[in-house]
Design a protein around this motif. Structure first.
Motif, PDB file in Angstrom:
ATOM      1  N   VAL A 160     -29.652  23.902 -15.460  1.00 39.34           N
ATOM      2  CA  VAL A 160     -31.314  23.097 -15.730  1.00 39.34           C
ATOM      3  C   VAL A 160     -31.328  22.902 -17.441  1.00 39.34           C
ATOM      4  CG1 VAL A 160     -33.531  23.742 -15.884  1.00 39.34           C
ATOM      5  CG2 VAL A 160     -31.868  25.701 -14.654  1.00 39.34           C
ATOM      6  N   ARG A 161     -31.783  21.127 -17.037  1.00 38.50           N
ATOM      7  CA  ARG A 161     -31.757  20.178 -18.507  1.00 38.50           C
ATOM      8  C   ARG A 161     -33.301  20.597 -19.016  1.00 38.50           C
ATOM      9  NH1 ARG A 161     -27.494  17.611 -19.685  1.00 38.50           N
ATOM     10  NH2 ARG A 161     -28.878  16.568 -21.204  1.00 38.50           N
ATOM     11  N   ALA A 162     -34.152  20.696 -18.053  1.00 38.33           N
ATOM     12  CA  ALA A 162     -35.856  20.456 -18.379  1.00 38.33           C
ATOM     13  C   ALA A 162     -36.863  21.538 -16.864  1.00 38.33           C
ATOM     14  CB  ALA A 162     -36.444  19.451 -18.149  1.00 38.33           C
ATOM     15  N   THR A 163     -37.976  22.065 -17.704  1.00 36.80           N
ATOM     16  CA  THR A 163     -38.510  22.122 -16.259  1.00 36.80           C
ATOM     17  C   THR A 163     -39.773  22.137 -16.938  1.00 36.80           C
ATOM     18  OG1 THR A 163     -38.834  24.895 -18.141  1.00 36.80           O
ATOM     19  CG2 THR A 163     -36.795  24.961 -15.366  1.00 36.80           C
ATOM     20  N   GLY A 164     -41.199  22.708 -16.430  1.00 38.44           N
ATOM     21  CA  GLY A 164     -42.184  22.314 -16.654  1.00 38.44           C
ATOM     22  C   GLY A 164     -43.315  21.870 -16.037  1.00 38.44           C
ATOM     23  N   GLU A 165     -44.628  21.590 -16.248  1.00 43.92           N
ATOM     24  CA  GLU A 165     -45.517  21.075 -15.416  1.00 43.92           C
ATOM     25  C   GLU A 165     -46.263  19.638 -15.337  1.00 43.92           C
ATOM     26  OE1 GLU A 165     -49.453  23.566 -13.661  1.00 43.92           O
ATOM     27  OE2 GLU A 165     -49.707  23.039 -16.196  1.00 43.92           O
ATOM     28  N   ILE A 166     -46.167  19.164 -14.845  1.00 46.30           N
ATOM     29  CA  ILE A 166     -47.244  17.660 -14.680  1.00 46.30           C
ATOM     30  C   ILE A 166     -48.197  17.441 -14.057  1.00 46.30           C
ATOM     31  CG2 ILE A 166     -46.275  15.224 -14.826  1.00 46.30           C
ATOM     32  CD1 ILE A 166     -43.633  15.815 -14.107  1.00 46.30           C
ATOM     33  N   GLU A 167     -49.054  17.039 -15.043  1.00 45.27           N
ATOM     34  CA  GLU A 167     -50.611  17.059 -14.883  1.00 45.27           C
ATOM     35  C   GLU A 167     -50.870  15.889 -13.440  1.00 45.27           C
ATOM     36  OE1 GLU A 167     -53.362  16.601 -17.757  1.00 45.27           O
ATOM     37  OE2 GLU A 167     -53.509  19.312 -18.656  1.00 45.27           O
ATOM     38  N   PRO A 168     -51.200  15.826 -13.572  1.00 44.74           N
ATOM     39  CA  PRO A 168     -51.863  14.719 -11.392  1.00 44.74           C
ATOM     40  C   PRO A 168     -51.887  13.205 -12.430  1.00 44.74           C
ATOM     41  CG  PRO A 168     -53.382  16.125 -11.722  1.00 44.74           C
ATOM     42  CD  PRO A 168     -52.860  16.918 -12.487  1.00 44.74           C
ATOM     43  N   ASN A 169     -51.295  12.485 -11.639  1.00 44.23           N
ATOM     44  CA  ASN A 169     -51.596  11.080 -12.070  1.00 44.23           C
ATOM     45  C   ASN A 169     -50.643  10.570 -13.547  1.00 44.23           C
ATOM     46  OD1 ASN A 169     -52.799   9.648  -9.730  1.00 44.23           O
ATOM     47  ND2 ASN A 169     -54.090  10.957 -10.405  1.00 44.23           N
ATOM     48  N   THR A 170     -50.121  11.321 -13.719  1.00 36.28           N
ATOM     49  CA  THR A 170     -49.390  11.135 -14.984  1.00 36.28           C
ATOM     50  C   THR A 170     -47.956  11.122 -15.524  1.00 36.28           C
ATOM     51  OG1 THR A 170     -49.090  13.530 -15.678  1.00 36.28           O
ATOM     52  CG2 THR A 170     -50.890  12.529 -16.543  1.00 36.28           C
ATOM     53  N   LYS A 171     -47.039  11.114 -16.640  1.00 33.85           N
ATOM     54  CA  LYS A 171     -45.805  11.475 -16.608  1.00 33.85           C
ATOM     55  C   LYS A 171     -45.163  12.327 -17.521  1.00 33.85           C
ATOM     56  CE  LYS A 171     -45.087   6.793 -19.253  1.00 33.85           C
ATOM     57  NZ  LYS A 171     -46.889   5.982 -18.882  1.00 33.85           N
ATOM     58  N   GLU A 172     -43.849  12.803 -17.589  1.00 33.60           N
ATOM     59  CA  GLU A 172     -43.252  13.739 -17.944  1.00 33.60           C
ATOM     60  C   GLU A 172     -42.044  12.936 -18.860  1.00 33.60           C
ATOM     61  OE1 GLU A 172     -44.770  17.019 -19.252  1.00 33.60           O
ATOM     62  OE2 GLU A 172     -42.556  17.939 -19.365  1.00 33.60           O
ATOM     63  N   TYR A 173     -42.488  13.166 -20.341  1.00 33.13           N
ATOM     64  CA  TYR A 173     -41.020  13.161 -21.488  1.00 33.13           C
ATOM     65  C   TYR A 173     -39.462  14.182 -20.868  1.00 33.13           C
ATOM     66  CZ  TYR A 173     -37.691  12.398 -25.000  1.00 33.13           C
ATOM     67  OH  TYR A 173     -36.618  12.115 -26.000  1.00 33.13           O
ATOM     68  N   ILE A 174     -38.996  13.599 -20.166  1.00 34.62           N
ATOM     69  CA  ILE A 174     -38.053  15.273 -20.120  1.00 34.62           C
ATOM     70  C   ILE A 174     -36.808  14.560 -21.653  1.00 34.62           C
ATOM     71  CG2 ILE A 174     -35.800  15.582 -18.654  1.00 34.62           C
ATOM     72  CD1 ILE A 174     -38.310  15.664 -17.116  1.00 34.62           C
ATOM     73  N   GLU A 175     -36.148  13.621 -21.940  1.00 30.48           N
ATOM     74  CA  GLU A 175     -35.218  13.561 -23.133  1.00 30.48           C
ATOM     75  C   GLU A 175     -34.459  12.206 -22.978  1.00 30.48           C
ATOM     76  OE1 GLU A 175     -31.001  15.223 -21.818  1.00 30.48           O
ATOM     77  OE2 GLU A 175     -31.334  14.257 -19.776  1.00 30.48           O
ATOM     78  N   GLU A 176     -33.754  12.527 -24.519  1.00 31.66           N
ATOM     79  CA  GLU A 176     -32.896  11.006 -24.893  1.00 31.66           C
ATOM     80  C   GLU A 176     -32.024  10.837 -24.906  1.00 31.66           C
ATOM     81  OE1 GLU A 176     -32.497   8.823 -29.103  1.00 31.66           O
ATOM     82  OE2 GLU A 176     -34.349   9.336 -29.299  1.00 31.66           O
ATOM     83  N   PHE A 177     -30.732  10.357 -24.554  1.00 30.17           N
ATOM     84  CA  PHE A 177     -29.476  10.029 -24.100  1.00 30.17           C
ATOM     85  C   PHE A 177     -29.809   8.468 -24.552  1.00 30.17           C
ATOM     86  CE2 PHE A 177     -30.945   9.473 -20.334  1.00 30.17           C
ATOM     87  CZ  PHE A 177     -30.447   8.440 -19.659  1.00 30.17           C
ATOM     88  N   GLY A 178     -27.558   8.668 -24.905  1.00 33.44           N
ATOM     89  CA  GLY A 178     -26.805   7.442 -24.608  1.00 33.44           C
ATOM     90  C   GLY A 178     -25.798   7.290 -23.304  1.00 33.44           C
ATOM     91  N   ARG A 179     -25.271   6.159 -23.488  1.00 40.69           N
ATOM     92  CA  ARG A 179     -23.907   6.323 -22.677  1.00 40.69           C
ATOM     93  C   ARG A 179     -22.923   7.448 -22.424  1.00 40.69           C
ATOM     94  NH1 ARG A 179     -25.616   0.728 -24.209  1.00 40.69           N
ATOM     95  NH2 ARG A 179     -26.313  -0.556 -22.469  1.00 40.69           N
ATOM     96  N   GLU A 180     -22.749   7.718 -23.686  1.00 41.17           N
ATOM     97  CA  GLU A 180     -21.865   8.798 -24.020  1.00 41.17           C
ATOM     98  C   GLU A 180     -22.615  10.393 -22.769  1.00 41.17           C
ATOM     99  OE1 GLU A 180     -24.661   9.462 -27.451  1.00 41.17           O
ATOM    100  OE2 GLU A 180     -23.573   7.688 -26.244  1.00 41.17           O
ATOM    101  N   ASP A 181     -23.497  10.022 -22.713  1.00 42.05           N
ATOM    102  CA  ASP A 181     -23.901  11.509 -22.011  1.00 42.05           C
ATOM    103  C   ASP A 181     -24.294  10.804 -20.414  1.00 42.05           C
ATOM    104  OD1 ASP A 181     -24.656  12.193 -24.041  1.00 42.05           O
ATOM    105  OD2 ASP A 181     -26.608  11.653 -24.888  1.00 42.05           O
ATOM    106  N   LEU A 182     -23.211   9.638 -19.962  1.00 46.34           N
ATOM    107  CA  LEU A 182     -24.254   9.226 -18.284  1.00 46.34           C
ATOM    108  C   LEU A 182     -22.818  10.635 -18.019  1.00 46.34           C
ATOM    109  CD1 LEU A 182     -24.671   5.314 -18.754  1.00 46.34           C
ATOM    110  CD2 LEU A 182     -26.406   6.948 -18.080  1.00 46.34           C
TER     111      LEU A 182
END
Length: 249
Positions: A160-182
């Protein structure tokens, strides 16, 4: 509240003008004696003629005898105590210190009662695509709340990398990553449970979206396209759209 403030002022005045060795008498009953000590801020220990120490509230005793107290000092104590308590009252009632309990309910939009959700990858500097890092988001384009779990696979094991609740008609930031993480993000799964609060709603199936991410796309500028959710170009994978799940386990 005013009664409590008056009580505080009394306590502070009596504590300032009363000292060990003073002769005092009780206000609410017969008796008195010598001040032997104090317990906390509110209790004075009065030693009677038999040598017993009687605990009394400071406001229930009065100093007697021939001691010449400085009246000007007592007046200053009263004024300073009143100012201190008034300042405490102002600090306690400061609006900025009070928790904000009101929260506006998310607005619904026409056509939003069908589930639509997306996994989005956004370059932090699209002009420097060869060096930039990326941000990932889950977009909720519906009138439903979404409880989500974002997982990635390593062989047959999931993390699991992330869990949460997103309100209607919005977006949720998950994480920042680089190409080394692809390589660690190449196979991911997003599970979504949808519902509404404080109103009736149609039950929606749980979404199990299995996403295979092609790392090569993160090296190509044309894969990041203009969209309705971000000001900058983004690579977007559809999880569910108009109640139709696009990628399934």
């Amino acid at each position: 509240m005013k009664k409590d403030l008056a009580e505080k002022i009394k306590m502070r005045i009596f504590a300032c003008i009363m000292k060990i060795g003073d002769q005092v008498r009780f206000l609410s009953e017969v008796g008195g004696g010598r001040v032997a000590g104090f317990q906390g801020k509110n209790i004075v220990l009065v030693e009677d003629e038999d040598g017993f120490e009687v605990p009394m509230r400071i406001t229930e005793v009065v100093v007697i005898g021939e001691e010449d107290y400085d009246t000007r000092h007592v007046v200053e104590v009263k004024v300073n105590s009143a100012k201190a308590v008034s300042q405490e009252e102002e600090e306690e009632s400061e609006p900025a210190d009070k928790p904000i309990t009101f929260k506006a309910k998310p607005e619904e939009r026409a056509g939003g009662n069908k589930l639509s959700a997306y996994l989005a990858f956004v370059p932090m500097d699209v002009k420097e695509l060869s060096q930039t890092r990326f941000e990932s988001y889950i977009v909720n384009d519906s009138n439903y709340y979404m409880r989500y779990v974002y997982m990635v696979a390593e062989g047959t094991a999931w993390t699991v990398r992330a869990t949460g609740e997103i309100e209607p008609n919005t977006k949720e930031y998950i994480e920042e990553f680089g190409r080394e993480d692809l390589n660690t993000l190449e196979h991911c799964c997003i599970q979504i449970l949808s519902y509404k609060r404080d109103k009736h709603f149609l039950l929606k199936p749980t979404v199990n979206a299995d996403v295979r991410i092609d790392p090569v796309k993160f090296y190509k500028l044309h894969t990041f396209r203009e969209n309705d959710f971000f000001e900058q170009p983004a690579l977007i994978y559809t999880l569910v759209e108009n109640d139709v799940q696009k990628v399934k386990l």
